[in-house]
Write a protein that holds these residues in place. Structure first.
Motif, PDB file in Angstrom:
ATOM      1  N   ALA A  18      -0.397  10.665   2.949  1.00 44.59           N
ATOM      2  CA  ALA A  18      -1.766  10.214   2.698  1.00 44.59           C
ATOM      3  C   ALA A  18      -1.848   9.394   1.415  1.00 44.59           C
ATOM      4  O   ALA A  18      -2.545   8.379   1.365  1.00 44.59           O
ATOM      5  N   THR A  19      -1.138   9.826   0.387  1.00 43.85           N
ATOM      6  CA  THR A  19      -1.167   9.097  -0.880  1.00 43.85           C
ATOM      7  C   THR A  19      -0.515   7.726  -0.721  1.00 43.85           C
ATOM      8  O   THR A  19      -1.070   6.718  -1.152  1.00 43.85           O
ATOM      9  N   ALA A  20       0.643   7.677  -0.103  1.00 42.61           N
ATOM     10  CA  ALA A  20       1.345   6.403   0.077  1.00 42.61           C
ATOM     11  C   ALA A  20       0.505   5.418   0.888  1.00 42.61           C
ATOM     12  O   ALA A  20       0.538   4.210   0.643  1.00 42.61           O
ATOM     13  N   ALA A  21      -0.279   5.921   1.830  1.00 43.15           N
ATOM     14  CA  ALA A  21      -1.112   5.059   2.675  1.00 43.15           C
ATOM     15  C   ALA A  21      -2.235   4.381   1.891  1.00 43.15           C
ATOM     16  O   ALA A  21      -2.809   3.395   2.366  1.00 43.15           O
ATOM     17  N   LEU A  22      -2.524   4.863   0.705  1.00 44.57           N
ATOM     18  CA  LEU A  22      -3.571   4.254  -0.123  1.00 44.57           C
ATOM     19  C   LEU A  22      -3.112   2.945  -0.778  1.00 44.57           C
ATOM     20  O   LEU A  22      -3.927   2.186  -1.281  1.00 44.57           O
ATOM     21  N   PHE A  23      -1.807   2.679  -0.776  1.00 42.61           N
ATOM     22  CA  PHE A  23      -1.236   1.536  -1.499  1.00 42.61           C
ATOM     23  C   PHE A  23      -1.000   0.340  -0.587  1.00 42.61           C
ATOM     24  O   PHE A  23      -0.704   0.505   0.600  1.00 42.61           O
ATOM     25  N   THR A  24      -1.111  -0.852  -1.164  1.00 46.29           N
ATOM     26  CA  THR A  24      -0.746  -2.069  -0.444  1.00 46.29           C
ATOM     27  C   THR A  24       0.756  -2.050  -0.175  1.00 46.29           C
ATOM     28  O   THR A  24       1.489  -1.245  -0.767  1.00 46.29           O
ATOM     29  N   GLU A  25       1.221  -2.916   0.686  1.00 45.14           N
ATOM     30  CA  GLU A  25       2.663  -2.980   0.995  1.00 45.14           C
ATOM     31  C   GLU A  25       3.506  -3.236  -0.257  1.00 45.14           C
ATOM     32  O   GLU A  25       4.643  -2.797  -0.328  1.00 45.14           O
ATOM     33  N   ASP A  26       2.936  -3.960  -1.214  1.00 46.48           N
ATOM     34  CA  ASP A  26       3.662  -4.210  -2.471  1.00 46.48           C
ATOM     35  C   ASP A  26       3.027  -3.452  -3.643  1.00 46.48           C
ATOM     36  O   ASP A  26       3.240  -3.789  -4.805  1.00 46.48           O
ATOM     37  N   GLY A  27       2.270  -2.408  -3.325  1.00 47.03           N
ATOM     38  CA  GLY A  27       1.620  -1.610  -4.358  1.00 47.03           C
ATOM     39  C   GLY A  27       2.639  -0.876  -5.222  1.00 47.03           C
ATOM     40  O   GLY A  27       3.749  -0.569  -4.784  1.00 47.03           O
ATOM     41  N   VAL A  28       2.230  -0.606  -6.461  1.00 47.00           N
ATOM     42  CA  VAL A  28       3.157  -0.069  -7.456  1.00 47.00           C
ATOM     43  C   VAL A  28       2.515   1.072  -8.232  1.00 47.00           C
ATOM     44  O   VAL A  28       1.333   1.022  -8.560  1.00 47.00           O
ATOM     45  N   ILE A  29       3.328   2.093  -8.524  1.00 47.81           N
ATOM     46  CA  ILE A  29       2.990   3.083  -9.544  1.00 47.81           C
ATOM     47  C   ILE A  29       3.932   2.824 -10.708  1.00 47.81           C
ATOM     48  O   ILE A  29       5.154   2.775 -10.521  1.00 47.81           O
ATOM     49  N   GLU A  30       3.362   2.634 -11.882  1.00 49.67           N
ATOM     50  CA  GLU A  30       4.163   2.450 -13.098  1.00 49.67           C
ATOM     51  C   GLU A  30       3.918   3.623 -14.030  1.00 49.67           C
ATOM     52  O   GLU A  30       2.771   4.005 -14.274  1.00 49.67           O
ATOM     53  N   LEU A  31       5.003   4.192 -14.533  1.00 49.16           N
ATOM     54  CA  LEU A  31       4.972   5.277 -15.512  1.00 49.16           C
ATOM     55  C   LEU A  31       5.893   4.872 -16.662  1.00 49.16           C
ATOM     56  O   LEU A  31       7.057   5.283 -16.707  1.00 49.16           O
ATOM     57  N   PRO A  32       5.414   4.042 -17.581  1.00 47.11           N
ATOM     58  CA  PRO A  32       6.287   3.560 -18.656  1.00 47.11           C
ATOM     59  C   PRO A  32       6.930   4.710 -19.421  1.00 47.11           C
ATOM     60  O   PRO A  32       6.303   5.744 -19.646  1.00 47.11           O
ATOM     61  N   TYR A  33       8.180   4.539 -19.767  1.00 49.35           N
ATOM     62  CA  TYR A  33       8.953   5.435 -20.644  1.00 49.35           C
ATOM     63  C   TYR A  33       9.451   6.710 -19.987  1.00 49.35           C
ATOM     64  O   TYR A  33      10.094   7.511 -20.642  1.00 49.35           O
ATOM     65  N   VAL A  34       9.201   6.948 -18.723  1.00 48.79           N
ATOM     66  CA  VAL A  34       9.607   8.215 -18.124  1.00 48.79           C
ATOM     67  C   VAL A  34      11.096   8.302 -17.808  1.00 48.79           C
ATOM     68  O   VAL A  34      11.572   9.358 -17.393  1.00 48.79           O
TER      69      VAL A  34
END
Length: 139
Positions: free
Chosen positions: A20-36
């Protein structure tokens, strides 16, 4: 069409459901977590498949991961900023307690970008075998 604020609320509500969460994103959608990278996580995951896999991995470490409080502080049709918190136990029994800050960019009713920040020291204490001692000195 969902606004950015609606998408942020949907993301935080569905985080325990990788599909369900992944379906909320565009095909090129991104999650960024700097420094992790210092705690062994990728700083960027792109596309629904990588996002789904990232959340599956998170749930392996914190099986009942979910956000306890969510506050959308800025909400425009295509951008939102919010804070959301979690306090759960990891598989090792340690407490994973975080306050996230997230900036979300929406495009055509889906998430194009979600950039989140978190307290890496608190994350290291909960997720790494030796806590903060496992963070490389150059990080």
């Amino acid at each position: 069409m969902r606004s950015a604020g609606d998408l942020m609320l949907a993301y935080t509500a569905t985080i325990a459901d990788p599909d369900a969460t992944a379906a909320l994103f565009t095909e090129d959608g991104v999650i960024e977590l700097p420094y992790v990278t210092s705690i062994g996580l990728p700083p960027r995951v792109a596309g629904p498949d990588e996002i789904r896999a990232f959340i599956v991995g998170l749930l392996k470490v914190v099986p009942d991961f979910g956000f306890d409080t969510v506050e959308v502080l800025i909400d425009t049709p295509d951008q939102a900023f919010g804070e959301y918190s979690v306090e759960r136990r990891t598989v090792t029994g340690r407490v994973f307690s975080q306050m996230y800050a997230g900036r979300l960019v929406a495009e055509h009713g889906k998430i194009k970008l979600l950039r989140e920040s978190l307290d890496l020291v608190r994350a290291a204490r909960a997720m790494l075998p030796n806590g903060v001692a496992d963070i490389p000195a150059d990080q």
